[in-house]
Write an enzyme that holds these catalytic residues in place. Structure first.
Site, PDB file in Angstrom:
ATOM      1  N   LYS A  97       0.845  -1.205   0.000  1.00  0.00           N
ATOM      2  CA  LYS A  97       0.000   0.000   0.000  1.00  0.00           C
ATOM      3  C   LYS A  97       0.879   1.254   0.000  1.00  0.00           C
ATOM      4  O   LYS A  97       0.618   2.211  -0.738  1.00  0.00           O
ATOM      5  CB  LYS A  97      -0.949  -0.014   1.209  1.00  0.00           C
ATOM      6  N   ASP A 133     -10.735   3.348   4.730  1.00  0.00           N
ATOM      7  CA  ASP A 133     -11.214   1.971   4.611  1.00  0.00           C
ATOM      8  C   ASP A 133     -12.735   1.915   4.590  1.00  0.00           C
ATOM      9  O   ASP A 133     -13.314   0.839   4.359  1.00  0.00           O
ATOM     10  CB  ASP A 133     -10.733   1.142   5.815  1.00  0.00           C
ATOM     11  N   GLN A 147      -4.245  -1.366   9.792  1.00  0.00           N
ATOM     12  CA  GLN A 147      -4.289  -2.684   9.151  1.00  0.00           C
ATOM     13  C   GLN A 147      -4.890  -3.719  10.111  1.00  0.00           C
ATOM     14  O   GLN A 147      -4.514  -3.800  11.283  1.00  0.00           O
ATOM     15  CB  GLN A 147      -2.864  -3.093   8.722  1.00  0.00           C
TER      16      GLN A 147
END
Ligand code: GUN
Length: 289
Positions: free
Chosen positions: A53, A120, A97
């Site tokens: 990412k 997200d 994460q």
């Protein structure tokens, strides 16, 4: 009939190209989009995902702030870090994460992220917007799948989709995104009875189990011309594999995503897209301008 492979790398590159343009436009307004990544502990798969990412951000001109924390990181420390990032005007997106070590409460952690930095799309506020068809920041893997349908001009209206997953990251948001496109959606999970029969009736099968000892989607489980999307990733003899028996299903389906090179690159591309979206939402906030 042999189906078409959906090329996730090509679709992701098209998204990245658009993101590059958006980054340039923001830069000319004096804003350099920045993503803060938060990785707790030593989960090797998570470390690889976060590294990918960050690398993708750099490729399109998004800067990153890397927060790598020890396995023992406490909830109080996590809360303080998120508060700090929420209040930092140079940070436009926050990615924590998942999964987190067990002493950290995933829901409390995600809920603390400011919804306008929630790249997200997992905060309760953004989940609520998604379930009413109004979301701007949408979860990356589900919105990446929708982007693939769009790229290949796949008409979804009236189709019947079976999703094999009910998680907050994949199954639930995907249900809402498909519904917005007038799809009839069935959500299946580990307790579903007659899973094979459900799959056989579907025009679209989206599978996200990620453990081939528990589930493999084989050709006898899908109807002729089905669209098959493989979100499952696991390792077999050090090779990345999905849930789908690709070689047999491609002979029967109309479209199939491979693993690797299918949905995976889309998750990263949509994170970049969400980060520039967050930067354009955020730029009027807190800077005094
Ligand atoms: N873990 C696996 N997929 C994801 C994702 O899309 N976002 C976050 N934050 N964690 C993940």
């Amino acid at each position: 009939m042999t189906g078409q492979k959906i090329d996730g790398i090509a679709v992701a590159n098209a998204v990245k190209e658009r993101v590059r343009g958006a980054v340039k436009a923001l830069q000319s307004d004096g804003v350099t989009p920045c993503l803060a990544t938060v990785l707790v502990g030593e989960n090797p798969a998570s470390a690889v995902y976060v590294k990918n990412k960050q690398k993708a951000c750099t490729e399109v001109g998004i800067t990153t702030k890397d927060h790598k924390l020890p396995e023992s990181f406490s909830q109080q420390e996590m809360n303080s870090l998120i508060d700090l990032l929420n209040n930092d005007n140079t940070v436009h997106g926050i990615l924590v994460q998942l999964p987190l070590p067990k002493q950290l409460d995933e829901f409390a952690t995600i809920s603390r992220i400011s919804p306008i930095k929630d790249v997200d799309g997992l905060t309760p506020y953004n989940v609520g917007l998604l379930s009413t068809g109004r979301a701007i920041l949408k979860p990356c893997t589900p919105s990446g799948i929708m982007e693939m349908f769009d790229y290949y001009n796949i008409d979804l209206t009236g189709k019947h989709a079976v999703i094999i997953n009910r998680s907050n990251l994949i199954g639930r948001p995907l249900y809402n995104l498909l519904l917005e496109k007038n799809v009839t959606v069935t959500t299946c999970h580990s307790k579903t009875q007659n899973l094979k029969e459900h799959c056989q009736k579907a025009d679209i099968v989206i599978t996200a189990v990620g453990d081939r000892t528990k589930f493999v989607l084989t050709a006898d489980m899908v109807k002729d011309g089905a669209i098959v999307i493989d979100v499952g990733i696991s390792r077999q003899d050090s090779k990345l594999v999905g849930d789908v028996d690709y070689d047999s299903i491609i002979k029967k389906a109309s479209y199939v995503t491979p693993v690797p090179g299918g949905v995976g690159p889309m998750t990263v591309a949509m994170l970049l897209k969400n980060t520039v979206t967050a930067a354009s939402i955020n730029k009027g906030f807190g800077s005094g301008s």
